[in-house]
Design a protein around this motif. Structure first.
Motif, short mmCIF file in Angstrom:
data_model
loop_
_atom_site.label_atom_id
_atom_site.label_comp_id
_atom_site.label_asym_id
_atom_site.label_seq_id
_atom_site.Cartn_x
_atom_site.Cartn_y
_atom_site.Cartn_z
N MET A 1 0.82 -1.19 0.00
CA MET A 1 0.00 0.00 0.00
C MET A 1 0.87 1.25 0.00
O MET A 1 0.52 2.24 -0.60
CB MET A 1 -0.94 -0.02 1.20
N ASP A 2 2.03 1.19 0.67
CA ASP A 2 2.93 2.34 0.67
C ASP A 2 3.42 2.66 -0.72
O ASP A 2 3.54 3.82 -1.08
CB ASP A 2 4.12 2.10 1.60
N ASN A 3 3.69 1.62 -1.53
CA ASN A 3 4.15 1.82 -2.90
C ASN A 3 3.05 2.50 -3.72
O ASN A 3 3.33 3.43 -4.47
CB ASN A 3 4.57 0.50 -3.51
N ALA A 4 1.82 2.04 -3.58
CA ALA A 4 0.70 2.65 -4.31
C ALA A 4 0.51 4.09 -3.87
O ALA A 4 0.25 4.97 -4.69
CB ALA A 4 -0.57 1.85 -4.09
N SER A 5 0.67 4.34 -2.58
CA SER A 5 0.51 5.69 -2.05
C SER A 5 1.61 6.61 -2.58
O SER A 5 1.34 7.74 -2.98
CB SER A 5 0.55 5.65 -0.52
N SER A 6 2.85 6.12 -2.61
CA SER A 6 3.94 6.96 -3.12
C SER A 6 3.79 7.18 -4.62
O SER A 6 4.12 8.26 -5.12
CB SER A 6 5.30 6.36 -2.79
N ASN A 7 3.30 6.18 -5.36
CA ASN A 7 3.04 6.36 -6.79
C ASN A 7 1.96 7.41 -7.02
O ASN A 7 2.06 8.23 -7.92
CB ASN A 7 2.63 5.04 -7.45
N SER A 8 0.92 7.38 -6.18
CA SER A 8 -0.15 8.36 -6.29
C SER A 8 0.36 9.76 -6.00
O SER A 8 0.01 10.72 -6.69
CB SER A 8 -1.28 8.00 -5.34
N ILE A 9 1.22 9.89 -5.00
CA ILE A 9 1.80 11.20 -4.66
C ILE A 9 2.69 11.68 -5.81
O ILE A 9 2.62 12.84 -6.21
CB ILE A 9 2.57 11.13 -3.33
N ALA A 10 3.52 10.78 -6.35
CA ALA A 10 4.39 11.15 -7.48
C ALA A 10 3.56 11.58 -8.68
O ALA A 10 3.90 12.55 -9.37
CB ALA A 10 5.30 9.98 -7.85
N LEU A 11 2.46 10.88 -8.93
CA LEU A 11 1.58 11.22 -10.04
C LEU A 11 0.95 12.60 -9.83
O LEU A 11 0.92 13.42 -10.75
CB LEU A 11 0.51 10.15 -10.21
N GLN A 12 0.47 12.86 -8.62
CA GLN A 12 -0.13 14.16 -8.33
C GLN A 12 0.90 15.29 -8.46
O GLN A 12 0.58 16.36 -8.98
CB GLN A 12 -0.79 14.15 -6.95
N GLU A 13 2.12 15.04 -8.01
CA GLU A 13 3.19 16.05 -8.17
C GLU A 13 3.48 16.28 -9.65
O GLU A 13 3.67 17.42 -10.08
CB GLU A 13 4.45 15.61 -7.44
N PHE A 14 3.53 15.19 -10.42
CA PHE A 14 3.76 15.32 -11.86
C PHE A 14 2.66 16.16 -12.50
O PHE A 14 2.94 17.04 -13.32
CB PHE A 14 3.83 13.95 -12.54
N LEU A 15 1.41 15.88 -12.16
CA LEU A 15 0.29 16.60 -12.78
C LEU A 15 0.36 18.09 -12.47
O LEU A 15 0.06 18.92 -13.34
CB LEU A 15 -1.05 16.01 -12.34
N ALA A 53 7.64 14.83 -21.58
CA ALA A 53 7.61 13.46 -22.11
C ALA A 53 8.40 12.51 -21.22
O ALA A 53 7.93 11.40 -20.91
CB ALA A 53 8.15 13.43 -23.54
N ARG A 54 9.60 12.91 -20.81
CA ARG A 54 10.43 12.06 -19.96
C ARG A 54 9.76 11.78 -18.61
O ARG A 54 9.75 10.66 -18.12
CB ARG A 54 11.82 12.66 -19.75
N ARG A 55 9.21 12.81 -18.02
CA ARG A 55 8.55 12.63 -16.71
C ARG A 55 7.31 11.76 -16.84
O ARG A 55 7.06 10.91 -15.99
CB ARG A 55 8.20 13.99 -16.10
N ALA A 56 6.52 11.98 -17.89
CA ALA A 56 5.33 11.15 -18.10
C ALA A 56 5.74 9.70 -18.34
O ALA A 56 5.13 8.77 -17.79
CB ALA A 56 4.52 11.68 -19.28
N ASN A 57 6.78 9.50 -19.12
CA ASN A 57 7.27 8.15 -19.39
C ASN A 57 7.75 7.48 -18.11
O ASN A 57 7.47 6.30 -17.87
CB ASN A 57 8.38 8.19 -20.44
N GLY A 58 8.44 8.22 -17.27
CA GLY A 58 8.95 7.69 -16.01
C GLY A 58 7.84 7.23 -15.07
O GLY A 58 8.04 6.33 -14.26
N LEU A 59 6.67 7.83 -15.20
CA LEU A 59 5.54 7.44 -14.37
C LEU A 59 4.62 6.43 -15.07
O LEU A 59 3.59 6.06 -14.52
CB LEU A 59 4.73 8.67 -13.97
N GLY A 60 4.99 6.04 -16.28
CA GLY A 60 4.18 5.07 -17.01
C GLY A 60 2.94 5.67 -17.65
O GLY A 60 2.00 4.94 -17.98
N LEU A 61 2.92 6.98 -17.86
CA LEU A 61 1.79 7.63 -18.53
C LEU A 61 2.02 7.56 -20.04
O LEU A 61 2.38 8.54 -20.69
CB LEU A 61 1.65 9.08 -18.07
N ILE A 62 1.84 6.38 -20.58
CA ILE A 62 2.21 6.08 -21.96
C ILE A 62 1.51 6.98 -22.96
O ILE A 62 2.14 7.51 -23.88
CB ILE A 62 1.93 4.59 -22.28
N GLU A 63 0.21 7.18 -22.82
CA GLU A 63 -0.53 7.98 -23.80
C GLU A 63 0.03 9.40 -23.86
O GLU A 63 0.24 9.95 -24.94
CB GLU A 63 -2.02 8.03 -23.45
#
Length: 164
Positions: A1-15, A53-63
Motif C-alpha cells: 500500500m505504501d508503494n501505491a501511495s507513493s506512486n499516487s503522490i508522485a503522479l499528483q506532483e507530476f500533474l 515526455a520524460r517525466r510522463a514516461n517515467g511514471l508510465g503515462l504512456i498515452e
C-alpha cells in the motif's frame, strides 16, 4: 500500500508540474506568434516538451508521453530549419490544447487516460502536413490492437519489443 501511495503522490506532483510545463509551452508558442522562428522560443518549447515526455514516461503515462514525444519529434526539425511559423502555429496550438485536455483527464490515482487516440493522430498529421514532414509514428494503432508497440521512441526501451 505504501508503494501505491507513493506512486499516487508522485503522479499528483507530476500533474501539478505538468501544468507549469504546459503553461511554459503556451508561452513559447505565444512568443513564436510574435516572432517567427525565434530560436529561444523553439529551444524553450523543445526542452519543455522533452521534460514533460520524460517525466510522463517515467511514471508510465504512456498515452501522454508518446503523444508528447511525437509532437517534439515534429517540432525539432521545424525549429532547426526555421519552418515553425504561419499556419503551423494554430495547428501547434491545437496539439498543445489536446495535451492540456489529456493532462486534465489523467486519473490522479491510477495514471490512466481513457481516451481514444484518433484526435492525437489527426492533429499530429495536420501539423506534420503544415511542416512538410511525414506524419509521426504513434502508438495509437498498437494501443487499439492491444499489442506490444514496435514503434521507435526517443529512449531505448528497457526490454526489446516483440514484433507482430
Amino acid at each position: 500500500m505504501d508503494n501505491a501511495s507513493s506512486n499516487s503522490i508522485a503522479l499528483q506532483e507530476f500533474l501539478l508540474d505538468a501544468q507549469i510545463l504546459l503553461t511554459q509551452s503556451q508561452e513559447c508558442l505565444q512568443h513564436l506568434e510574435l516572432i517567427d522562428n525565434d530560436p529561444d522560443a523553439c529551444h524553450c518549447l523543445n526542452n519543455t516538451l522533452d521534460t514533460l515526455a520524460r517525466r510522463a514516461n517515467g511514471l508510465g503515462l504512456i498515452e501522454v508521453s508518446r503523444y508528447t514525444e511525437a509532437l517534439q519529434r515534429l517540432l525539432a526539425p521545424a525549429c532547426r530549419e526555421q519552418h515553425l511559423k504561419g499556419e503551423a502555429l494554430p495547428a501547434l496550438d491545437a496539439c498543445l490544447t489536446l495535451l492540456a485536455w489529456q493532462l486534465e483527464l489523467v486519473d490522479p490515482r491510477t495514471g490512466r487516460l481513457s481516451l481514444d487516440t484518433c484526435e492525437q493522430i489527426t492533429l499530429l498529421g495536420e501539423l506534420a502536413g503544415l511542416l512538410n514532414q511525414p506524419a509521426p509514428q504513434t502508438c495509437a494503432s498498437c494501443n487499439e490492437r492491444e499489442s506490444s508497440c514496435i514503434h521507435p521512441h526517443s529512449e531505448a526501451p528497457s526490454k526489446p519489443s516483440p514484433h507482430h
